[in-house]
Motif scaffolding. Structure first.
Motif, mmCIF file in Angstrom:
data_model
loop_
_atom_site.group_PDB
_atom_site.id
_atom_site.type_symbol
_atom_site.label_atom_id
_atom_site.label_comp_id
_atom_site.label_asym_id
_atom_site.label_seq_id
_atom_site.Cartn_x
_atom_site.Cartn_y
_atom_site.Cartn_z
ATOM 1 N N LYS A 185 0.839 -1.205 0.000
ATOM 2 C CA LYS A 185 0.000 0.000 0.000
ATOM 3 C C LYS A 185 0.878 1.262 0.000
ATOM 4 C CE LYS A 185 -3.620 2.392 2.396
ATOM 5 N NZ LYS A 185 -4.696 2.374 3.337
ATOM 6 N N THR A 186 0.753 2.058 -1.041
ATOM 7 C CA THR A 186 1.562 3.281 -1.149
ATOM 8 C C THR A 186 0.821 4.445 -0.489
ATOM 9 O OG1 THR A 186 0.565 3.801 -3.272
ATOM 10 C CG2 THR A 186 2.623 2.524 -3.315
ATOM 11 N N ARG A 187 1.474 5.602 -0.440
ATOM 12 C CA ARG A 187 0.891 6.771 0.244
ATOM 13 C C ARG A 187 -0.542 7.006 -0.238
ATOM 14 N NH1 ARG A 187 5.302 11.189 -1.130
ATOM 15 N NH2 ARG A 187 6.607 9.368 -0.901
ATOM 16 N N ASP A 188 -1.422 7.309 0.706
ATOM 17 C CA ASP A 188 -2.861 7.360 0.376
ATOM 18 C C ASP A 188 -3.432 8.779 0.510
ATOM 19 O OD1 ASP A 188 -2.823 7.674 3.091
ATOM 20 O OD2 ASP A 188 -4.223 6.045 3.543
ATOM 21 N N ASN A 206 -5.165 -3.317 0.423
ATOM 22 C CA ASN A 206 -4.330 -2.705 -0.621
ATOM 23 C C ASN A 206 -5.129 -2.410 -1.895
ATOM 24 O OD1 ASN A 206 -2.360 -3.166 1.212
ATOM 25 N ND2 ASN A 206 -1.190 -4.606 -0.027
ATOM 26 N N THR A 253 1.164 5.595 5.920
ATOM 27 C CA THR A 253 1.767 5.198 4.645
ATOM 28 C C THR A 253 3.040 6.008 4.347
ATOM 29 O OG1 THR A 253 0.367 6.723 3.370
ATOM 30 C CG2 THR A 253 -0.449 4.474 3.641
ATOM 31 N N ARG A 254 3.369 6.940 5.239
ATOM 32 C CA ARG A 254 4.594 7.734 5.054
ATOM 33 C C ARG A 254 5.593 7.560 6.205
ATOM 34 N NH1 ARG A 254 3.950 12.444 2.088
ATOM 35 N NH2 ARG A 254 6.189 12.764 2.335
ATOM 36 N N LEU A 301 7.839 2.035 0.958
ATOM 37 C CA LEU A 301 7.336 2.818 2.090
ATOM 38 C C LEU A 301 8.297 3.911 2.526
ATOM 39 C CD1 LEU A 301 5.774 -0.128 4.118
ATOM 40 C CD2 LEU A 301 4.599 1.552 2.701
#
Ligand code: S3P
Length: 414
Positions: A185-188, A206, A253-254, A301
């Motif tokens: 899961k990347t930055r949202d 995800n 996510t960061r 991440l």
């Protein structure tokens, strides 16, 4: 282009104020310009990438006024336009998605670095949805001839918030939902912002599903940028000192960088957390770090933090390894090659591998001259290594304005 000398620092500040988040500021400019009505964006970044995004949105018809760190944005239907995204891939890729399903002809271009970066990663899935986009061998400049878009179910081949966001924004103007499945899961930030603006978007693990929507403007407060705070964190850890960084964005996510640094022995505490769409708080950092090995699912991440981590590894006694990070080669510059040459110019024992680097830390660094190749994150990583080592001359160091215009005043001004 201005050269900047960073001397060896004797002291670091007790307290730093984290600059506003670039990723969230760019999204706020784009989404508020597209939404109906007026939005007020507080603590917005005035870095070059955000100014490039604002220039594009004004050309499309939006009204954007800056007053200090507040932006007043009034959305508008978009007209055909030529858009210069400067150095900002987030702007180029998100706009490609947003504009693909609108009436009009949109030409998108950017600076020399951005012209070298892959656009096919967004053009390919958009084309499956029905987009009509002419590119220059999968790169900028591109021409979008707005067309009707259908739905899509897409497993992203590389974890990338820019791909995910471009497809979500395309879905807003399509006729059916778009489902995006990510391995990691990347930055949202796009998902969170869309939810607050009436975007029909759902996240399960995800997977993100975004449906056609009408957006309404709203007030947004941008938190501090953890990818900028990392340079202060690494400076404190490299010099084994202590500092506090206020107002750092803590979106999970960061914030993997905090987990990673703690894993290597750093003493990090978090206080005064404010829960909102994008949580933020104060980070206190002290101590030093042990060498580390990073790879696999860690990489997406903390992809933007890797040059700073490589600089920090020069001060950790022993061998650190970064692997599985080939994506670094497709950033503002080839960040594997350029991080290695920057740190080597300061006497570091560092070696390039196909998908990362090996750093044998603990060797005394020397004063040297670094060419960051116009890449803001390489310049800031070199500044950390120089400030904690014996100083550095950074050619064209003013490229830090891409994300953190006050960087040198912050790191050197005690
Ligand atoms: C960003 C996503 C990441 C990151 C970049 C900003 C964003 O890029 O490296 O600095 O704002 O969505 P990718 O989507 O290419 O991984």
């Amino acid at each position: 282009m201005t050269d900047v000398t960073v001397p060896r620092i004797k002291k670091i500040r007790d307290v730093y104020h984290c600059p506003p988040d670039k990723s969230i500021s760019v999204r706020a400019v784009i989404l508020c310009s597209f939404a109906h009505g007026r939005s007020v964006v507080k603590n917005i970044s005035r870095c070059d990438d955000v100014l490039s995004a604002a220039g594009c949105m004004r050309n499309l018809g939006a009204s954007i006024e800056f007053d200090g760190d507040t932006a007043y944005i009034t959305g508008s239907p978009f007209r055909s336009a030529k858009l210069d995204c400067g150095n900002s891939a987030t702007t180029a890729r998100l706009l490609t998605g947003l504009l693909a399903g609108l009436d009009g002809i949109f030409e998108i271009d950017g600076d020399e670095s951005l012209r070298n970066r892959p656009m096919s990663r967004v053009i390919d899935p958009l084309s499956i949805m029905g987009a009509n986009i002419e590119s220059t061998d999968g790169r900028l400049p591109i021409k979008i001839i707005g067309s009707a878009l259908g739905g899509l179910e897409y497993f992203t081949p590389v974890p990338s918030a820019q791909i995910k966001s471009a497809l979500c924004l395309a879905a807003l103007n399509g006729s059916a939902p778009v489902k995006i499945i990510e391995k990691v899961k990347t930055r949202d930030h796009t998902e969170r912002m869309l939810k607050g603006m009436n975007g029909q978007i759902k996240t399960i693990g995800n997977t993100v599903v975004c449906a056609p929507s009408v957006l309404f403007g709203r007030d947004i407060t941008v938190p501090g940028d953890i990818s900028a705070a990392v340079y202060m964190m690494c400076l404190a850890l490299a010099t084994r000192r202590e500092c506090m960084i206020r107002g750092v964005g803590l979106n999970e996510t960061r914030s993997h960088i905090i987990t990673l640094l703690r894993r290597c022995g750093a003493d990090i505490s978090i206080d005064n957390v404010t829960e909102s769409d994008e949580p933020y708080g104060d980070i206190r950092v002290r101590g030093g770090v042990l060498p580390f090995e990073i790879g696999g699912e860690d990489i997406p991440l903390l992809i933007d933090e890797l040059p700073a981590l490589a600089a920090l590894a020069c001060f950790a006694n022993g061998t650190s390894v970064i692997s599985g990070a080939e994506e670094l080669r497709y950033k503002e510059s080839d960040r594997i090659k350029n991080t290695v040459s920057a740190l080597r110019a300061l006497g570091a024992d560092i070696e390039e591998t196909g998908d990362g680097m090996v750093i044998r830390g603990g060797k005394q660094l020397l004063f040297g001259t670094v060419d960051p190749k116009g890449d803001h994150r390489i310049a800031m990583a070199a500044a950390v290594a120089g400030a904690a080592g014996q100083g550095v001359l950074i050619s064209g160091g003013d490229c830090v304005s891409v994300s953190f215009p006050d960087f040198f005043a912050e790191v050197s001004g005690v």
